[in-house]
Design an enzyme around this catalytic site. Structure first.
Site, PDB file in Angstrom:
ATOM      1  N   TYR A   1      51.222  47.519  51.889  1.00  0.00           N
ATOM      2  CA  TYR A   1      52.033  48.216  52.902  1.00  0.00           C
ATOM      3  C   TYR A   1      53.519  47.886  52.730  1.00  0.00           C
ATOM      4  O   TYR A   1      54.387  48.728  52.954  1.00  0.00           O
ATOM      5  CB  TYR A   1      51.562  47.859  54.315  1.00  0.00           C
ATOM      6  CG  TYR A   1      50.247  48.522  54.660  1.00  0.00           C
ATOM      7  CD1 TYR A   1      50.219  49.830  55.132  1.00  0.00           C
ATOM      8  CD2 TYR A   1      49.038  47.867  54.479  1.00  0.00           C
ATOM      9  CE1 TYR A   1      49.018  50.459  55.429  1.00  0.00           C
ATOM     10  CE2 TYR A   1      47.831  48.482  54.766  1.00  0.00           C
ATOM     11  CZ  TYR A   1      47.825  49.785  55.242  1.00  0.00           C
ATOM     12  OH  TYR A   1      46.641  50.405  55.521  1.00  0.00           O
TER      13      TYR A   1
ATOM     14  N   ARG B   1      41.840  54.996  70.364  1.00  0.00           N
ATOM     15  CA  ARG B   1      42.038  56.324  70.982  1.00  0.00           C
ATOM     16  C   ARG B   1      40.774  57.031  71.428  1.00  0.00           C
ATOM     17  O   ARG B   1      40.841  57.971  72.207  1.00  0.00           O
ATOM     18  CB  ARG B   1      42.805  57.228  70.008  1.00  0.00           C
ATOM     19  CG  ARG B   1      44.309  57.054  70.100  1.00  0.00           C
ATOM     20  CD  ARG B   1      45.013  57.965  69.133  1.00  0.00           C
ATOM     21  NE  ARG B   1      44.773  57.524  67.763  1.00  0.00           N
ATOM     22  CZ  ARG B   1      44.976  58.284  66.686  1.00  0.00           C
ATOM     23  NH1 ARG B   1      45.386  59.519  66.823  1.00  0.00           N
ATOM     24  NH2 ARG B   1      44.752  57.799  65.483  1.00  0.00           N
TER      25      ARG B   1
ATOM     26  N   ARG C   1      47.841  53.170  76.565  1.00  0.00           N
ATOM     27  CA  ARG C   1      48.731  53.527  75.460  1.00  0.00           C
ATOM     28  C   ARG C   1      49.896  54.380  75.959  1.00  0.00           C
ATOM     29  O   ARG C   1      51.028  54.228  75.497  1.00  0.00           O
ATOM     30  CB  ARG C   1      47.920  54.260  74.382  1.00  0.00           C
ATOM     31  CG  ARG C   1      48.692  54.759  73.173  1.00  0.00           C
ATOM     32  CD  ARG C   1      49.159  53.609  72.304  1.00  0.00           C
ATOM     33  NE  ARG C   1      50.060  54.077  71.248  1.00  0.00           N
ATOM     34  CZ  ARG C   1      51.350  54.326  71.412  1.00  0.00           C
ATOM     35  NH1 ARG C   1      51.913  54.171  72.600  1.00  0.00           N
ATOM     36  NH2 ARG C   1      52.096  54.726  70.391  1.00  0.00           N
TER      37      ARG C   1
ATOM     38  N   ARG D   1      37.838  47.573  63.982  1.00  0.00           N
ATOM     39  CA  ARG D   1      38.506  48.065  65.194  1.00  0.00           C
ATOM     40  C   ARG D   1      37.469  48.655  66.138  1.00  0.00           C
ATOM     41  O   ARG D   1      36.709  49.530  65.743  1.00  0.00           O
ATOM     42  CB  ARG D   1      39.459  49.202  64.850  1.00  0.00           C
ATOM     43  CG  ARG D   1      40.527  48.852  63.880  1.00  0.00           C
ATOM     44  CD  ARG D   1      41.455  50.033  63.788  1.00  0.00           C
ATOM     45  NE  ARG D   1      42.175  50.022  62.524  1.00  0.00           N
ATOM     46  CZ  ARG D   1      42.979  51.011  62.150  1.00  0.00           C
ATOM     47  NH1 ARG D   1      43.111  52.075  62.908  1.00  0.00           N
ATOM     48  NH2 ARG D   1      43.612  50.931  61.007  1.00  0.00           N
TER      49      ARG D   1
ATOM     50  N   ASP E   1      47.662  44.313  65.152  1.00  0.00           N
ATOM     51  CA  ASP E   1      47.563  45.053  63.896  1.00  0.00           C
ATOM     52  C   ASP E   1      47.913  44.109  62.754  1.00  0.00           C
ATOM     53  O   ASP E   1      48.638  43.130  62.948  1.00  0.00           O
ATOM     54  CB  ASP E   1      48.503  46.264  63.880  1.00  0.00           C
ATOM     55  CG  ASP E   1      48.092  47.232  62.773  1.00  0.00           C
ATOM     56  OD1 ASP E   1      47.175  48.037  63.001  1.00  0.00           O
ATOM     57  OD2 ASP E   1      48.648  47.143  61.660  1.00  0.00           O
TER      58      ASP E   1
HETATM   59  O1  1CP Z   1      39.733  46.816  68.416  1.00  0.00           O
HETATM   60  C1  1CP Z   1      40.770  47.046  67.800  1.00  0.00           C
HETATM   61  O2  1CP Z   1      41.323  48.141  67.770  1.00  0.00           O
HETATM   62  C2  1CP Z   1      41.318  45.886  66.991  1.00  0.00           C
HETATM   63  C3  1CP Z   1      42.735  45.976  66.629  1.00  0.00           C
HETATM   64  C4  1CP Z   1      43.125  46.453  65.236  1.00  0.00           C
HETATM   65  C5  1CP Z   1      42.775  45.918  63.985  1.00  0.00           C
HETATM   66  C6  1CP Z   1      41.741  44.831  63.691  1.00  0.00           C
HETATM   67  C7  1CP Z   1      44.058  47.485  64.990  1.00  0.00           C
HETATM   68  C8  1CP Z   1      44.673  48.325  66.023  1.00  0.00           C
HETATM   69  N1  1CP Z   1      44.319  47.514  63.646  1.00  0.00           N
HETATM   70  C9  1CP Z   1      43.550  46.576  63.004  1.00  0.00           C
HETATM   71  C10 1CP Z   1      43.560  46.227  61.577  1.00  0.00           C
HETATM   72  C11 1CP Z   1      44.243  47.109  60.611  1.00  0.00           C
HETATM   73  N2  1CP Z   1      45.410  47.816  60.728  1.00  0.00           N
HETATM   74  C12 1CP Z   1      43.797  47.275  59.267  1.00  0.00           C
HETATM   75  C13 1CP Z   1      42.619  46.546  58.672  1.00  0.00           C
HETATM   76  C14 1CP Z   1      41.314  47.153  59.055  1.00  0.00           C
HETATM   77  C15 1CP Z   1      41.080  48.547  58.520  1.00  0.00           C
HETATM   78  O3  1CP Z   1      41.003  48.708  57.280  1.00  0.00           O
HETATM   79  O4  1CP Z   1      40.955  49.447  59.359  1.00  0.00           O
HETATM   80  C16 1CP Z   1      44.698  48.142  58.624  1.00  0.00           C
HETATM   81  C17 1CP Z   1      44.631  48.636  57.192  1.00  0.00           C
HETATM   82  C18 1CP Z   1      45.729  48.480  59.552  1.00  0.00           C
HETATM   83  C19 1CP Z   1      46.938  49.333  59.296  1.00  0.00           C
HETATM   84  C20 1CP Z   1      47.044  50.473  60.236  1.00  0.00           C
HETATM   85  N3  1CP Z   1      47.209  50.344  61.591  1.00  0.00           N
HETATM   86  C21 1CP Z   1      46.989  51.850  59.951  1.00  0.00           C
HETATM   87  C22 1CP Z   1      46.956  52.465  58.574  1.00  0.00           C
HETATM   88  C23 1CP Z   1      45.583  52.649  58.036  1.00  0.00           C
HETATM   89  C24 1CP Z   1      45.709  53.244  56.627  1.00  0.00           C
HETATM   90  O5  1CP Z   1      44.876  54.118  56.321  1.00  0.00           O
HETATM   91  O6  1CP Z   1      46.596  52.840  55.847  1.00  0.00           O
HETATM   92  C25 1CP Z   1      47.119  52.550  61.176  1.00  0.00           C
HETATM   93  C26 1CP Z   1      47.124  54.034  61.408  1.00  0.00           C
HETATM   94  C27 1CP Z   1      47.233  51.568  62.199  1.00  0.00           C
HETATM   95  C28 1CP Z   1      47.416  51.828  63.655  1.00  0.00           C
HETATM   96  C29 1CP Z   1      46.424  51.218  64.544  1.00  0.00           C
HETATM   97  N4  1CP Z   1      46.105  49.868  64.599  1.00  0.00           N
HETATM   98  C30 1CP Z   1      45.192  49.646  65.609  1.00  0.00           C
HETATM   99  C31 1CP Z   1      44.908  50.911  66.220  1.00  0.00           C
HETATM  100  C32 1CP Z   1      44.002  51.132  67.394  1.00  0.00           C
HETATM  101  C33 1CP Z   1      45.677  51.885  65.533  1.00  0.00           C
HETATM  102  C34 1CP Z   1      45.759  53.380  65.802  1.00  0.00           C
HETATM  103  C35 1CP Z   1      46.880  53.717  66.718  1.00  0.00           C
HETATM  104  C36 1CP Z   1      46.375  54.147  68.062  1.00  0.00           C
HETATM  105  O7  1CP Z   1      45.194  54.492  68.219  1.00  0.00           O
HETATM  106  O8  1CP Z   1      47.188  54.173  69.011  1.00  0.00           O
END
Ligand code: 1CP
Length: 321
Positions: free
Chosen positions: A128, A6, A15, A2, A52
Site C-alpha cells: 500500500y 457496511r 459511520r 472483518r 485498519d
Molecule cells: O470487523 C472489522 O471490520 C475489523 C476491522 C478491519 C480489519 C481487520 C477493517 C475495517 N480493515 C481490516 C483489515 C484490512 N484493511 C486488511 C486486511 C484484511 C483483508 O485482506 O481484508 C486490508 C487489506 C485493509 C485495507 C483496506 N481497508 C481496504 C483495501 C482493500 C483492498 O482491496 O486493497 C479498504 C477498502 C479498507 C477500508 C475498510 N477497513 C475496514 C472496513 C470496515 C473498511 C470499509 C470501509 C467501510 O465500510 O466504511
C-alpha cells in the site's frame, strides 16, 4: 476477518456520524461501539478490533485517506530517502486512540469472549505504501523488492519496528490474541515469500512472544502450498485459511502443526441457503476434529444480508463432531 462494516445498518448509522473512515478508527467510543455490534447481534465468540491495517503507515507519518469509490490512498514511498523520513518509533504512541478502543472493548465484553487485535504484515502494508493504494499487480513493489532488496528491506524493517510496538501495546491494552494480515502474500514466489513474508513475520512473532503471552494468528492469503512453510517457520500459533485452501490438505498438513481458522467464502454468506450451509458443514467435518476456529476465508462483504450471518452462526452451533 472483518466482521463489522457496511452490511450492518447499525454500522452505517455510526459511520454517518464520523467525518472520514480514519476519524471513526481514531474515535475510541465510536470504534468500540462498531467493534461490539456484530458480537451483540450474533453472540459471537470473538470480537475483532475495529481499525485498519493502514493506521500504521499513517502513524509513521504518511498521508492516508479512504475514498468512497477508490478505496485507500496512501502517500507513496518509493526510495530509501522516503524510508528515512518515516517515523516508526513514534507510531505506537500516535495510535493511542486505537489502544483506547481496545481497552473499552475489553471492558465491555464478557470475560469468555475473546478480543482479537491485529496489524497488517510488513509485505502487505509495504504494497500500500509503495503503490499508493490498492493494486492489481503490485508491479512497483515487486520491482523495488527484486531490484534493490537492501533498500526495500529497510522499508520492511521500519514497518516491523512499528508493528511490534503496536501489537505489544494492543496486548497491554487488553487484546487476548493478535492477528497479522498478509493479504497479498500470494503474489510472491518461494524465495521472495521466504524473505518478505516468512522472515519478517517470524521476527514480529518472536518479538511479540518475548514480551507478551498471547497467541498469534497469521493470515498469508493466497500463499497456497507455501502455507506449510509459513506454519512451520514463523512461530504463529494459528493460520487463517483463505477460501481456496483445500480442506483435506489443511487437515493433514497444517493442523498437526498449528490451529487453523477459515475458510468459508464470504460470497457464500451473500448466497445463503443450502449452498452456504452445506459448505459450512463440510468445513466443520474436515477441520472441526482438530484445533480450529470457524471463520470466513476473507472479510464480510457489504452486500451480505445480516440474516444469513445469523443462520450461519446457528449452523455452526448445531454442528457436532
Ligand atoms: O470487523 C472489522 O471490520 C475489523 C476491522 C478491519 C480489519 C481487520 C477493517 C475495517 N480493515 C481490516 C483489515 C484490512 N484493511 C486488511 C486486511 C484484511 C483483508 O485482506 O481484508 C486490508 C487489506 C485493509 C485495507 C483496506 N481497508 C481496504 C483495501 C482493500 C483492498 O482491496 O486493497 C479498504 C477498502 C479498507 C477500508 C475498510 N477497513 C475496514 C472496513 C470496515 C473498511 C470499509 C470501509 C467501510 O465500510 O466504511
Amino acid at each position: 476477518m472483518r466482521q463489522a462494516g457496511r452490511y450492518l445498518p447499525e454500522y452505517r448509522a455510526i459511520r454517518a456520524q464520523a467525518k472520514g473512515f480514519l476519524d471513526l478508527c481514531y474515535d475510541p467510543a465510536m470504534a468500540a461501539e462498531v467493534t461490539l455490534q456484530p458480537v451483540r447481534r450474533y453472540g459471537l465468540d470473538a470480537a475483532i478490533l475495529f481499525s485498519d491495517i493502514l493506521v500504521v503507515p499513517h502513524a509513521m507519518g504518511l498521508a492516508v485517506t479512504f475514498e468512497e469509490e477508490r478505496g485507500p490512498v496512501v502517500q507513496r514511498v518509493r526510495s530509501t530517502q522516503d524510508v528515512e523520513r518515516l517515523e516508526p518509533a513514534a507510531a505506537a504512541g500516535r495510535l493511542e486512540p486505537v489502544l483506547g478502543t481496545v481497552t473499552r472493548v475489553r471492558a465491555a465484553l464478557a470475560p469468555d469472549v475473546t478480543l482479537i487485535g491485529f496489524a497488517g504484515a510488513p509485505w502487505t502494508v509495504a504494497t500500500y505504501m509503495v503503490e499508493g493504494g490498492t493494486s492489481r499487480d503490485f508491479a512497483a513493489t515487486r520491482r523495488w523488492a527484486f531490484g534493490d532488496p537492501e533498500g526495500f528491506g529497510r522499508l520492511i524493517a521500519a514497518i516491523e519496528t512499528a508493528t511490534i510496538e503496536y501489537l505489544v501495546a494492543q496486548v497491554t491494552a487488553g487484546a487476548d490474541v493478535v492477528q497479522l494480515f498478509d493479504s497479498w502474500a500470494g503474489v510472491l514466489a518461494d524465495d521472495a515469500f521466504e524473505r518478505w513474508c516468512v522472515a519478517p513475520t517470524a521476527r514480529i512473532v518472536a518479538a511479540v512472544k518475548a514480551r507478551t503471552d498471547v497467541p498469534v494468528i497469521g493470515f498469508p492469503r493466497g500463499a497456497g502450498v507455501l502455507i506449510e512453510r509459513y506454519a512451520a517457520a514463523t512461530g504463529v500459533d494459528a493460520v487463517g485459511l483463505d477460501t481456496t485452501v483445500p480442506l483435506a490438505w489443511a487437515r493433514d498438513v497444517l493442523q498437526p502443526k498449528v490451529a487453523v481458522q477459515g475458510n468459508l467464502d464470504p460470497l457464500l454468506l451473500v448466497t445463503g441457503g443450502a449452498a452456504m450451509e452445506q459448505r459450512a458443514r463440510a468445513i466443520l467435518d474436515a477441520l472441526g476434529h482438530g484445533p480450529f476456529v470457524f471463520n470466513l476465508g476473507h472479510g464480510v462483504v457489504p452486500e451480505t444480508p445480516p440474516d444469513h450471518v445469523a443462520r450461519l452462526v446457528a449452523c455452526v452451533r448445531e454442528w457436532r463432531p
